[in-house]
Write an enzyme that holds these catalytic residues in place. Structure first.
Site, PDB file in Angstrom:
ATOM      1  N   HIS A 313      40.219  38.570  24.891  1.00  0.00           N
ATOM      2  CA  HIS A 313      41.153  39.540  24.763  1.00  0.00           C
ATOM      3  C   HIS A 313      40.432  40.727  24.119  1.00  0.00           C
ATOM      4  O   HIS A 313      39.691  40.456  23.097  1.00  0.00           O
ATOM      5  CB  HIS A 313      42.463  39.052  24.377  1.00  0.00           C
ATOM      6  N   ASP A 371      47.381  35.080  30.613  1.00  0.00           N
ATOM      7  CA  ASP A 371      47.108  34.849  31.998  1.00  0.00           C
ATOM      8  C   ASP A 371      46.507  33.291  32.189  1.00  0.00           C
ATOM      9  O   ASP A 371      46.648  32.804  33.456  1.00  0.00           O
ATOM     10  CB  ASP A 371      46.280  35.856  32.721  1.00  0.00           C
TER      11      ASP A 371
HETATM   12  C1  SDX Z   1      45.447  41.183  30.003  1.00  0.00           C
HETATM   13  O1  SDX Z   1      45.124  44.901  26.950  1.00  0.00           O
HETATM   14  C2  SDX Z   1      45.726  43.983  26.918  1.00  0.00           C
HETATM   15  O2  SDX Z   1      46.607  43.844  26.095  1.00  0.00           O
HETATM   16  C3  SDX Z   1      45.885  43.456  28.239  1.00  0.00           C
HETATM   17  C4  SDX Z   1      46.889  42.219  28.543  1.00  0.00           C
HETATM   18  C5  SDX Z   1      48.780  42.954  28.409  1.00  0.00           C
HETATM   19  O3  SDX Z   1      49.442  42.221  28.070  1.00  0.00           O
HETATM   20  O4  SDX Z   1      48.344  44.102  28.933  1.00  0.00           O
HETATM   21  O5  SDX Z   1      47.214  41.292  27.341  1.00  0.00           O
HETATM   22  C6  SDX Z   1      47.161  41.479  29.632  1.00  0.00           C
HETATM   23  O6  SDX Z   1      44.958  41.736  30.756  1.00  0.00           O
HETATM   24  C7  SDX Z   1      44.941  39.791  29.349  1.00  0.00           C
HETATM   25  C8  SDX Z   1      43.391  39.775  29.705  1.00  0.00           C
HETATM   26  C9  SDX Z   1      43.154  39.119  31.241  1.00  0.00           C
HETATM   27  N1  SDX Z   1      41.987  39.337  31.702  1.00  0.00           N
HETATM   28  C10 SDX Z   1      40.979  38.056  31.909  1.00  0.00           C
HETATM   29  O7  SDX Z   1      41.769  37.098  31.421  1.00  0.00           O
HETATM   30  C11 SDX Z   1      39.787  38.313  32.558  1.00  0.00           C
HETATM   31  C12 SDX Z   1      38.878  37.341  31.538  1.00  0.00           C
HETATM   32  N2  SDX Z   1      38.561  38.231  30.305  1.00  0.00           N
HETATM   33  C13 SDX Z   1      37.539  39.062  30.200  1.00  0.00           C
HETATM   34  O8  SDX Z   1      37.264  39.806  31.176  1.00  0.00           O
HETATM   35  C14 SDX Z   1      37.677  39.699  28.955  1.00  0.00           C
HETATM   36  O9  SDX Z   1      37.812  39.038  28.035  1.00  0.00           O
HETATM   37  C15 SDX Z   1      38.461  41.022  28.620  1.00  0.00           C
HETATM   38  C16 SDX Z   1      38.214  42.046  29.927  1.00  0.00           C
HETATM   39  C17 SDX Z   1      39.982  40.572  28.837  1.00  0.00           C
HETATM   40  C18 SDX Z   1      38.169  41.614  27.397  1.00  0.00           C
HETATM   41  O10 SDX Z   1      37.001  42.419  27.623  1.00  0.00           O
HETATM   42  P1  SDX Z   1      36.013  42.702  26.415  1.00  0.00           P
HETATM   43  O11 SDX Z   1      36.941  43.454  25.345  1.00  0.00           O
HETATM   44  O12 SDX Z   1      34.811  43.441  26.898  1.00  0.00           O
HETATM   45  O13 SDX Z   1      35.396  41.495  25.629  1.00  0.00           O
HETATM   46  P2  SDX Z   1      34.814  41.080  24.436  1.00  0.00           P
HETATM   47  O14 SDX Z   1      34.204  42.319  23.971  1.00  0.00           O
HETATM   48  O15 SDX Z   1      35.892  40.485  23.510  1.00  0.00           O
HETATM   49  O16 SDX Z   1      33.730  40.310  24.931  1.00  0.00           O
HETATM   50  C19 SDX Z   1      32.941  39.731  23.921  1.00  0.00           C
HETATM   51  C20 SDX Z   1      31.829  38.826  24.438  1.00  0.00           C
HETATM   52  C21 SDX Z   1      30.762  39.436  25.627  1.00  0.00           C
HETATM   53  O17 SDX Z   1      29.800  38.822  25.710  1.00  0.00           O
HETATM   54  P3  SDX Z   1      28.438  39.353  24.691  1.00  0.00           P
HETATM   55  O18 SDX Z   1      27.973  40.381  25.396  1.00  0.00           O
HETATM   56  O19 SDX Z   1      29.112  39.276  23.400  1.00  0.00           O
HETATM   57  O20 SDX Z   1      27.293  38.210  25.101  1.00  0.00           O
HETATM   58  O21 SDX Z   1      32.559  37.829  24.993  1.00  0.00           O
HETATM   59  C22 SDX Z   1      32.204  37.735  26.437  1.00  0.00           C
HETATM   60  C23 SDX Z   1      31.957  39.111  26.921  1.00  0.00           C
HETATM   61  O22 SDX Z   1      30.890  39.078  28.027  1.00  0.00           O
HETATM   62  N3  SDX Z   1      33.528  37.316  27.090  1.00  0.00           N
HETATM   63  C24 SDX Z   1      33.642  36.446  28.379  1.00  0.00           C
HETATM   64  C25 SDX Z   1      34.978  36.482  28.599  1.00  0.00           C
HETATM   65  N4  SDX Z   1      35.693  37.431  27.881  1.00  0.00           N
HETATM   66  C26 SDX Z   1      34.740  38.057  27.052  1.00  0.00           C
HETATM   67  N5  SDX Z   1      32.838  35.338  28.827  1.00  0.00           N
HETATM   68  C27 SDX Z   1      33.296  34.764  29.510  1.00  0.00           C
HETATM   69  N6  SDX Z   1      34.461  34.556  29.907  1.00  0.00           N
HETATM   70  C28 SDX Z   1      35.345  35.551  29.332  1.00  0.00           C
HETATM   71  N7  SDX Z   1      36.506  35.554  29.889  1.00  0.00           N
END
Ligand code: SDX
Length: 436
Positions: A313, A371
């Site tokens: 998140h 989710d």
């Molecule tokens: C919702 O914003 C809100 O409030 C949204 C929401 C709401 O109620 O409105 O909460 C609803 O959208 C919840 C999120 C749903 N999405 C997912 O579950 C999709 C999977 N999650 C990712 O796509 C991701 O975690 C995000 C999009 C949610 C957040 O993206 P960020 O902010 O770019 O993630 P981050 O900067 O925290 O990532 C840090 C690291 C990265 O790797 P490195 O480059 O440091 O090596 O963690 C990795 C990311 O690649 N990473 C994941 C991951 N989420 C982050 N790796 C694997 N699986 C994941 N799910």
């Protein structure tokens, strides 16, 4: 917002004039540095793609503490609202700032439940779609189309228009989502029944047919209502920011909410519940729990492009409090339906357990979000997977409206218009095509 005694001073190593920037404090959460005069005084912009360090507004509606995993709607913890209140009470709270008393609740419910029908013409929009259209494509169209019917509530700068538009949107979203579903399965639309609860009426419009009486299961109705509450608002997330930016042009509330529906559809945002369930189905097909290790290996391989959907998140770097409540709701529903051995739920819990012990996820503070379990509980209730995000949109409509109305009601609001760092071609002359 309260001016802070602390000032920020911006200075430049090239001797350009430094600048004092005021800080403001909220009631809780990070202070902000006011950069509104920055460009005027320095000719420079700030740079923050994805807005990781940017507060786009001041708000009194929802507070999230990502480190603590805390979520408050108007100061009330989500854990207390999910247990002690129903969705319409939460809608009242988000719209008006306080929980309703008995009389206020009854009056609000009565108003909402007497706006549940949509104009009969709206059913003809659906005929333009293929039967296998994604429900979010249909909802994006239908919500925007509402602005063609309710001309007495399209002036966003008129408080009375905003009020009736809010009631109409909250009241009619369940009817439209149920219509979008019935259309895909070739069944007749079921008209709303105003003597049912909000969630009970939705379940009946979804699952009843004209051929027999439908008695909603109270445990499933309560679970559906709680799912609505858990999704009602969430600070300045992507779709809420979209609604605010869209509404800042002065467009009508229905168009602004339709923009939010379109943004929510994305798999990184509201589309994650559908993507998460499809991910669990894929792991199940490949062998279930025994294949979790391979799947986690793919997730950790950056080149795979595979993400653990329902995890991570932008704000929560701890457990999303909604995920815990959703998991409890899962247990209740599966037990009610005698599905406590549901293989998908067991797979999800094992996947969560393994991920939470894996250094890749621990180091990145990746935890289950809202989710991760919502798809399993919705599937158990009988909601088809492609409809999960439409239900998220139904529930989030009140948050979008509350945030939009808060912005429009702020005398300081202006049309949103970010700038950029331009890295493209400087001015050059067009050559005749023969010379290109
Ligand atoms: C919702 O914003 C809100 O409030 C949204 C929401 C709401 O109620 O409105 O909460 C609803 O959208 C919840 C999120 C749903 N999405 C997912 O579950 C999709 C999977 N999650 C990712 O796509 C991701 O975690 C995000 C999009 C949610 C957040 O993206 P960020 O902010 O770019 O993630 P981050 O900067 O925290 O990532 C840090 C690291 C990265 O790797 P490195 O480059 O440091 O090596 O963690 C990795 C990311 O690649 N990473 C994941 C991951 N989420 C982050 N790796 C694997 N699986 C994941 N799910």
């Amino acid at each position: 917002m309260t001016p802070s005694d602390v000032k920020a001073t911006l200075s430049f190593s090239d001797g350009s004039p430094s600048m004092d920037l005021p800080l403001y404090k909220g009631t809780i959460g990070p202070d902000v540095i006011d950069i509104r005069k920055l460009y005027g005084q320095t000719g420079k912009f700030t740079y923050d793609p994805g807005f990781l360090s940017t507060a786009s507004c001041n708000s009194t509606i929802t507070y999230i503490d990502g480190d603590k995993g805390e979520l408050l709607y108007r100061g009330y913890p989500i854990e207390q609202l999910a247990v002690n209140c129903d969705y319409l009470e939460t809608c009242y709270l988000l719209l008006y700032g306080e929980l309703p008393n008995e009389a206020q609740k009854a009056s609000f419910e009565d108003r909402v439940m007497h706006h549940t029908m949509v104009n009969e013409q709206m059913q003809f929009f659906l005929r333009g779609f293929r039967r296998d259209a994604h429900p979010m494509a249909v909802m994006t169209g239908l919500v925007g189309a509402m602005s063609a019917f309710y001309h007495d509530s399209t002036d966003i700068n008129n408080p009375e228009h905003r009020e009736i538009a809010a009631i109409r949107l909250i009241a009619k979203m369940p009817t439209l989502v149920a219509m979008a579903y019935k259309y895909t399965i070739g069944q007749p639309y079921i008209y709303p029944k105003n003597d049912l609860s909000y969630a009970g009426n939705f379940m009946r419009m979804m699952f009843a047919t004209p051929c027999e009486d439908y008695k909603p299961n109270d445990v499933l109705v309560r679970a559906m209502d709680r799912i609505f509450t858990l999704h009602a608002d969430h600070e300045q997330n992507a779709s809420t920011s979209t609604v605010r930016l869209c509404g800042s042009s002065g467009t009508n509330p229905f168009a602004a909410i339709a923009a939010g529906v379109a943004c929510l559809w994305g798999p990184a945002h509201g589309g994650a519940n559908e993507a998460c369930l499809n991910m669990l189905y894929d792991i199940q097909k490949q062998g279930g729990v025994a294949r979790i290790g391979d799947f986690i290996g793919k997730v950790k391989d950056k080149n795979s492009g595979v993400k653990l959907m329902g995890f991570g998140h932008r704000v929560y770097k701890n457990y999303d409090p909604r995920a815990k409540l959703m998991r409890e709701t899962c247990h209740e529903v599966l037990n009610e339906l005698g599905l406590h051995d549901d293989p998908l739920f067991k797979l999800a819990m094992e996947l969560e357990k393994i991920a939470l012990e894996d250094e890749y996820f621990v180091a990145r503070k990746l935890y289950p979000n809202v989710d991760f379990y919502s798809g399993i509980v919705q599937r158990a209730i009988g909601i088809p997977v492609p409809l999960f995000t439409a239900i998220f949109a139904l529930a989030r409509t009140v948050g979008w409206i509350a945030q939009l109305n808060e912005m429009i009601g702020d005398p300081e609001y202006k049309i949103g218009r970010p700038r950029q760092l331009f890295v493209g071609a400087t001015a050059r002359d067009v050559k005749p095509i023969a010379q290109r």
